[in-house]
Design a protein around this motif. Sequence first.
Motif, PDB file in Angstrom:
ATOM      1  N   GLU A  82     -40.747  -1.352  -9.783  1.00 34.97           N
ATOM      2  CA  GLU A  82     -40.528  -2.243 -10.920  1.00 34.97           C
ATOM      3  C   GLU A  82     -39.137  -2.833 -10.746  1.00 34.97           C
ATOM      4  OE1 GLU A  82     -39.882  -2.107 -15.779  1.00 34.97           O
ATOM      5  OE2 GLU A  82     -40.162  -0.242 -14.670  1.00 34.97           O
ATOM      6  N   LYS A  83     -39.021  -4.139 -10.862  1.00 40.80           N
ATOM      7  CA  LYS A  83     -37.721  -4.802 -10.773  1.00 40.80           C
ATOM      8  C   LYS A  83     -37.096  -4.792 -12.162  1.00 40.80           C
ATOM      9  CE  LYS A  83     -35.567  -7.500  -7.647  1.00 40.80           C
ATOM     10  NZ  LYS A  83     -35.312  -7.219  -6.286  1.00 40.80           N
ATOM     11  N   LEU A  84     -35.895  -4.229 -12.291  1.00 42.62           N
ATOM     12  CA  LEU A  84     -35.207  -4.153 -13.573  1.00 42.62           C
ATOM     13  C   LEU A  84     -34.450  -5.455 -13.854  1.00 42.62           C
ATOM     14  CD1 LEU A  84     -33.854  -0.497 -13.245  1.00 42.62           C
ATOM     15  CD2 LEU A  84     -35.896  -1.292 -14.465  1.00 42.62           C
ATOM     16  N   ALA A  85     -34.091  -5.684 -15.100  1.00 44.67           N
ATOM     17  CA  ALA A  85     -33.423  -6.924 -15.514  1.00 44.67           C
ATOM     18  C   ALA A  85     -32.119  -7.151 -14.754  1.00 44.67           C
ATOM     19  CB  ALA A  85     -33.170  -6.901 -17.017  1.00 44.67           C
ATOM     20  N   ASP A  86     -31.442  -6.066 -14.372  1.00 42.76           N
ATOM     21  CA  ASP A  86     -30.167  -6.207 -13.654  1.00 42.76           C
ATOM     22  C   ASP A  86     -30.341  -6.313 -12.145  1.00 42.76           C
ATOM     23  OD1 ASP A  86     -30.837  -3.609 -12.969  1.00 42.76           O
ATOM     24  OD2 ASP A  86     -29.132  -2.679 -13.983  1.00 42.76           O
ATOM     25  N   GLY A  87     -31.609  -6.428 -11.675  1.00 38.65           N
ATOM     26  CA  GLY A  87     -31.880  -6.604 -10.253  1.00 38.65           C
ATOM     27  C   GLY A  87     -32.148  -5.315  -9.492  1.00 38.65           C
ATOM     28  N   ARG A  88     -31.887  -4.163 -10.116  1.00 32.79           N
ATOM     29  CA  ARG A  88     -32.158  -2.886  -9.452  1.00 32.79           C
ATOM     30  C   ARG A  88     -33.660  -2.624  -9.406  1.00 32.79           C
ATOM     31  NH1 ARG A  88     -30.322   1.643 -12.240  1.00 32.79           N
ATOM     32  NH2 ARG A  88     -30.687   0.462 -14.129  1.00 32.79           N
ATOM     33  N   ILE A  89     -34.040  -1.657  -8.592  1.00 32.23           N
ATOM     34  CA  ILE A  89     -35.438  -1.259  -8.446  1.00 32.23           C
ATOM     35  C   ILE A  89     -35.636   0.116  -9.075  1.00 32.23           C
ATOM     36  CG2 ILE A  89     -37.268  -0.670  -6.812  1.00 32.23           C
ATOM     37  CD1 ILE A  89     -35.874  -2.614  -4.852  1.00 32.23           C
ATOM     38  N   ARG A  90     -36.704   0.244  -9.837  1.00 27.90           N
ATOM     39  CA  ARG A  90     -37.151   1.536 -10.371  1.00 27.90           C
ATOM     40  C   ARG A  90     -38.470   1.853  -9.675  1.00 27.90           C
ATOM     41  NH1 ARG A  90     -37.687   1.056 -16.309  1.00 27.90           N
ATOM     42  NH2 ARG A  90     -35.515   1.689 -16.357  1.00 27.90           N
ATOM     43  N   LEU A  91     -38.620   3.086  -9.195  1.00 26.37           N
ATOM     44  CA  LEU A  91     -39.842   3.505  -8.513  1.00 26.37           C
ATOM     45  C   LEU A  91     -40.551   4.594  -9.314  1.00 26.37           C
ATOM     46  CD1 LEU A  91     -38.457   3.647  -4.873  1.00 26.37           C
ATOM     47  CD2 LEU A  91     -40.156   2.034  -5.737  1.00 26.37           C
ATOM     48  N   PHE A  92     -41.829   4.356  -9.608  1.00 19.74           N
ATOM     49  CA  PHE A  92     -42.683   5.335 -10.284  1.00 19.74           C
ATOM     50  C   PHE A  92     -43.467   6.054  -9.199  1.00 19.74           C
ATOM     51  CE2 PHE A  92     -41.824   1.978 -13.287  1.00 19.74           C
ATOM     52  CZ  PHE A  92     -41.522   2.673 -14.446  1.00 19.74           C
ATOM     53  N   GLU A  93     -43.242   7.357  -9.067  1.00 24.10           N
ATOM     54  CA  GLU A  93     -43.768   8.115  -7.940  1.00 24.10           C
ATOM     55  C   GLU A  93     -44.824   9.127  -8.370  1.00 24.10           C
ATOM     56  OE1 GLU A  93     -40.060   8.083  -4.954  1.00 24.10           O
ATOM     57  OE2 GLU A  93     -39.997   9.719  -6.428  1.00 24.10           O
ATOM     58  N   LYS A  94     -45.872   9.209  -7.574  1.00 17.10           N
ATOM     59  CA  LYS A  94     -46.875  10.264  -7.705  1.00 17.10           C
ATOM     60  C   LYS A  94     -46.853  11.012  -6.383  1.00 17.10           C
ATOM     61  CE  LYS A  94     -49.710   7.897 -11.025  1.00 17.10           C
ATOM     62  NZ  LYS A  94     -51.023   7.511 -11.461  1.00 17.10           N
ATOM     63  N   TRP A  95     -46.654  12.329  -6.463  1.00 17.88           N
ATOM     64  CA  TRP A  95     -46.486  13.109  -5.247  1.00 17.88           C
ATOM     65  C   TRP A  95     -47.295  14.403  -5.304  1.00 17.88           C
ATOM     66  CZ3 TRP A  95     -44.493  17.705  -6.791  1.00 17.88           C
ATOM     67  CH2 TRP A  95     -43.684  17.720  -7.937  1.00 17.88           C
ATOM     68  N   GLN A  96     -47.433  14.989  -4.113  1.00 13.90           N
ATOM     69  CA  GLN A  96     -48.122  16.273  -4.006  1.00 13.90           C
ATOM     70  C   GLN A  96     -47.479  17.084  -2.898  1.00 13.90           C
ATOM     71  OE1 GLN A  96     -52.293  16.207  -2.947  1.00 13.90           O
ATOM     72  NE2 GLN A  96     -52.577  18.308  -3.617  1.00 13.90           N
ATOM     73  N   TRP A  97     -47.201  18.345  -3.213  1.00 17.97           N
ATOM     74  CA  TRP A  97     -46.736  19.264  -2.179  1.00 17.97           C
ATOM     75  C   TRP A  97     -47.865  19.474  -1.172  1.00 17.97           C
ATOM     76  CZ3 TRP A  97     -41.786  19.958  -2.076  1.00 17.97           C
ATOM     77  CH2 TRP A  97     -41.036  20.061  -3.247  1.00 17.97           C
ATOM     78  N   THR A  98     -47.532  19.554   0.111  1.00 14.87           N
ATOM     79  CA  THR A  98     -48.542  19.833   1.133  1.00 14.87           C
ATOM     80  C   THR A  98     -48.341  21.224   1.737  1.00 14.87           C
ATOM     81  OG1 THR A  98     -47.206  18.660   2.785  1.00 14.87           O
ATOM     82  CG2 THR A  98     -48.989  17.425   1.726  1.00 14.87           C
ATOM     83  N   ASP A  99     -47.416  21.997   1.184  1.00 17.20           N
ATOM     84  CA  ASP A  99     -47.252  23.380   1.632  1.00 17.20           C
ATOM     85  C   ASP A  99     -48.217  24.270   0.851  1.00 17.20           C
ATOM     86  OD1 ASP A  99     -45.979  23.449  -0.861  1.00 17.20           O
ATOM     87  OD2 ASP A  99     -43.967  23.572  -0.013  1.00 17.20           O
TER      88      ASP A  99
END
Length: 116
Positions: A82-99
């Motif tokens: 997601e591009k924020l109003a100030d130009g920075r990037i926000r990342l929404f992450e979905k993850w899974q441990w593989t151990d």
Amino acid sequence: MINYDNRRFAAVSNSENGEVSSKTIFIYKQEGNILSGSYEGGEILKGSLMGLVKEDGSLEFSYHHINDKNQIRGGRCCSEPEKLADGRIRLFEKWQWTDEERTEGESVIEEILPCT
């Protein structure tokens, strides 16, 4: 495509079963559509990631690190930008441990701008 080269990120939220915190700093590198990176801080002593940047700027990568208990952990992650109003990037992450754990979680990380 978003260019992630030399961008730095820090976590703003994470699932309880995650090890990344606001003290964990990610540094991304990008060559073409190949993403690599390193991360450390908080519970993470040293980590790295490798994956792909898709045309829409989303990320798919695997990661592994050594935590402060001297355990080797690893997993897979998909991130939506997601591009924020100030130009920075926000990342929404979905993850899974593989151990052994194999649990899933979600986190949000935001770009850290350099000091001016």
